[in-house]
Motif scaffolding. Sequence first.
Motif, PDB file in Angstrom:
ATOM      1  N   TYR A 239      -8.789  -5.437  -0.676  1.00 11.59           N
ATOM      2  CA  TYR A 239      -8.402  -4.123  -1.181  1.00 11.59           C
ATOM      3  C   TYR A 239      -8.413  -4.149  -2.714  1.00 11.59           C
TER       4      TYR A 239
ATOM      5  N   GLU B 153       0.862  -1.185   0.000  1.00 12.66           N
ATOM      6  CA  GLU B 153       0.000   0.000   0.000  1.00 12.66           C
ATOM      7  C   GLU B 153       0.897   1.233   0.000  1.00 12.66           C
TER       8      GLU B 153
ATOM      9  N   ASN C 200       1.847   5.307   0.168  1.00 13.48           N
ATOM     10  CA  ASN C 200       1.475   6.340   1.125  1.00 13.48           C
ATOM     11  C   ASN C 200       0.203   7.077   0.721  1.00 13.48           C
ATOM     12  N   ASP C 201      -0.073   7.133  -0.579  1.00 10.33           N
ATOM     13  CA  ASP C 201      -1.280   7.819  -1.024  1.00 10.33           C
ATOM     14  C   ASP C 201      -2.427   6.860  -1.349  1.00 10.33           C
ATOM     15  N   GLY C 202      -2.316   5.615  -0.881  1.00 16.37           N
ATOM     16  CA  GLY C 202      -3.454   4.711  -0.918  1.00 16.37           C
ATOM     17  C   GLY C 202      -3.568   3.789  -2.116  1.00 16.37           C
ATOM     18  N   HIS C 203      -2.590   3.761  -2.988  1.00 16.90           N
ATOM     19  CA  HIS C 203      -2.629   2.815  -4.101  1.00 16.90           C
ATOM     20  C   HIS C 203      -2.178   1.431  -3.633  1.00 16.90           C
TER      21      HIS C 203
END
Length: 200
Positions: free
Chosen positions: A34, A15, A17-20
Amino acid sequence: MAKLFYQGHASLRIETNDGHVVFVDPFAGEGYSYPADLVLITHEHYDHNGINLVKLKETTVIIRAKDALIDGQYLDFDYFGVHVQAVPAGNKNHPTNECVGYLISVDGALLYVAGDTDYVPYMEQIGKMGVDYAFLPIDGVFNMGPEEASRCAEIIKPHHLIPYHMKPGMLFDIKQDMKVSYEKAMLVRPNDLIELVGTH
């Protein structure tokens, strides 16, 4: 800071840091709820290509070995700030023209996910790159065992070695893991979530 969830065997979820979300060799364990932005497959053996387990979006990118190794050229890819470089992998059980490993740069951390392999000469080059986390197979049946993986780690010189792909049919084998002698080896068990501390 990126996070890595070890699902067991050779399956990883990253994952950013920006959620990808990036899956590598989906097959084992839990944690597939996810939706994926990127899926990396090192080769087409059933225990590395469980795409059916992954929640795909219309925009999900799937990269297989055949996409990453074309006419002898190992390609690189960039998606949402993650850089992926395919690298050589293989052994007598895994033809080098059908298998790759991946160097994955994410949020300042450089990961080397070797896939199914023994020692390959390109590891000498990887040793110059300052790998933060190296994932090396240690099953000793279809791939190198813990002794050869320890020697490879001395060549690659990762800041952290995470042994994986430990025993056919098992998510994890503590006895096999403990045979690794590299001083910077990490004990990471299935369902462990680690923060990826980068040096890049």
